[in-house]
Design a protein around this motif. Structure first.
Motif, PDB file in Angstrom:
ATOM      1  N   UNK A 313      44.360  79.275 125.584  1.00  0.00           N
ATOM      2  CA  UNK A 313      44.636  80.727 124.926  1.00  0.00           C
ATOM      3  C   UNK A 313      43.397  81.449 124.971  1.00  0.00           C
ATOM      4  N   UNK A 314      42.348  80.690 124.789  1.00  0.00           N
ATOM      5  CA  UNK A 314      40.942  81.418 124.724  1.00  0.00           C
ATOM      6  C   UNK A 314      40.523  82.035 126.047  1.00  0.00           C
ATOM      7  N   UNK A 315      40.926  81.109 127.278  1.00  0.00           N
ATOM      8  CA  UNK A 315      40.736  81.528 128.470  1.00  0.00           C
ATOM      9  C   UNK A 315      41.606  82.773 128.670  1.00  0.00           C
ATOM     10  N   UNK A 316      42.989  82.746 128.366  1.00  0.00           N
ATOM     11  CA  UNK A 316      43.780  83.691 128.637  1.00  0.00           C
ATOM     12  C   UNK A 316      43.589  85.087 128.015  1.00  0.00           C
ATOM     13  N   UNK A 317      42.851  84.968 126.573  1.00  0.00           N
ATOM     14  CA  UNK A 317      42.475  86.204 125.898  1.00  0.00           C
ATOM     15  C   UNK A 317      41.332  86.817 126.461  1.00  0.00           C
TER      16      UNK A 317
END
Length: 320
Positions: A313-317
């Motif tokens: 989720x951090x990478x997607x954000x």
């Protein structure tokens, strides 16, 4: 030709639910949260076991099978309880009642058989560790699981078929929160036949429970005897941690025994409801907690996947 007071009822009305809207909502909210937790918790256990190859061991395969049964066991009753709490006419059709009884008892009997198989698995693992890998193979584990399910789905069939042939009196108020053998049989018009059926049902449930309790108790005695001979405290702790399913057994069978091993004893509507909630709702609620928090391997696997999800989720954000 059937008389008016002996016509077969087309539906039953649950009389154990609160009648006021406020009380119904107060009951609906916690029950909905518990049901959502049961489904989500058991799905997490099934997913974690399937995604981690190091958990492809009989103990964890049994746990994931139990989690699968728990979802259907609670789904047989709780969704109907939730809809009854929010509806004015808290009713269920005769066919719906028969189906609910069948799936509720078939999944519960399957669970009883599976818990017994799990006790046998732990007995072999602790008492015969050298022979355990050759005896408890993946094939035997699958065969035991399948046998438990087949046994569970066959045993209730004669009772359900028998009940479906009974005529029911005009009084259709079912004094329970879901369809179960004894509350339904109390509404049958044929008093003599209903009494005989109640006695038969009591005997069948008593035999099922007593056999399972005896087998699990003998496994426990053997396990405890071996654990007490282990000298190191760490060895004892690891051995005891592998029998966490016995806590599930005590929670489930405690309330089931009170309900079905009572002979001619009768309870008030309040206690009938409380006991039913014990084995139909509370016991399944604690299962995911016991298996995820008391089991080190499953707990670590859950943490690993939660960390992976957080990183994703951090990478997607950051990409956005």
């Amino acid at each position: 030709m059937e008389s008016p007071n002996q016509t077969t009822a087309q539906e039953f009305i649950f009389s154990a639910f609160p009648h006021s809207w406020g009380d119904s909502v107060l009951c609906f909210v916690p029950l909905f949260i518990i049901y959502a937790f049961i489904v989500a918790g058991n799905l997490v256990i099934i997913t974690v076991v399937q995604l981690n190859t190091h958990l492809y061991m009989p103990m964890y395969l049994f746990i994931s099978a139990l989690s699968f049964l728990e979802i259907w066991y609670t789904t047989a009753t709780i969704p109907k309880m939730l809809s009854s709490l929010l509806s004015e006419r808290k009713s269920i059709s005769l066919n719906g009642c028969l189906l609910q009884m069948y799936f509720f008892h078939s999944t519960s009997i399957s669970e009883v058989c599976l818990l017994t198989a799990m006790a046998f698995d732990r007995y072999l693992a602790i008492c015969s560790p050298l022979h355990y890998p050759t005896i408890m193979t993946h094939k035997l584990c699958a065969q035991l699981t399948l046998s438990c399910c087949v046994c569970g789905f066959i045993i209730p069939l004669p009772e359900i078929a028998w009940i479906s042939t009974l005529p029911f009196c005009g009084f259709d108020h079912l004094e329970h929160i879901f369809c179960d053998f004894l509350p339904v049989l109390r509404l049958a018009c044929t008093n003599t036949q209903a009494i005989i059926m109640i006695q038969v049902v009591d005997v069948v449930h008593a035999v099922e429970i007593i056999i399972a309790v005896m087998l699990i108790f003998m496994s426990c005695v053997g396990i405890v005897a071996v654990i007490l001979r282990i000298r190191s405290a760490e060895g004892r702790r690891k051995a005891f941690s592998t029998v966490s399913h016995l806590t599930v057994f005590l929670l489930f069978f405690g309330s089931v025994a009170v309900m079905y091993l009572r002979s001619s004893a009768t309870y008030s509507l309040f206690w009938e409801t409380a006991i039913a909630l014990g084995f139909a709702v509370l016991s399944p609620f604690f299962n995911p907690i016991i298996y995820s928090l008391r089991n080190k391997e499953i707990k670590e696997a859950i943490k690993k996947h939660m960390g992976q999800a957080k990183t994703f989720f951090h990478k997607t954000r950051n990409l956005k």
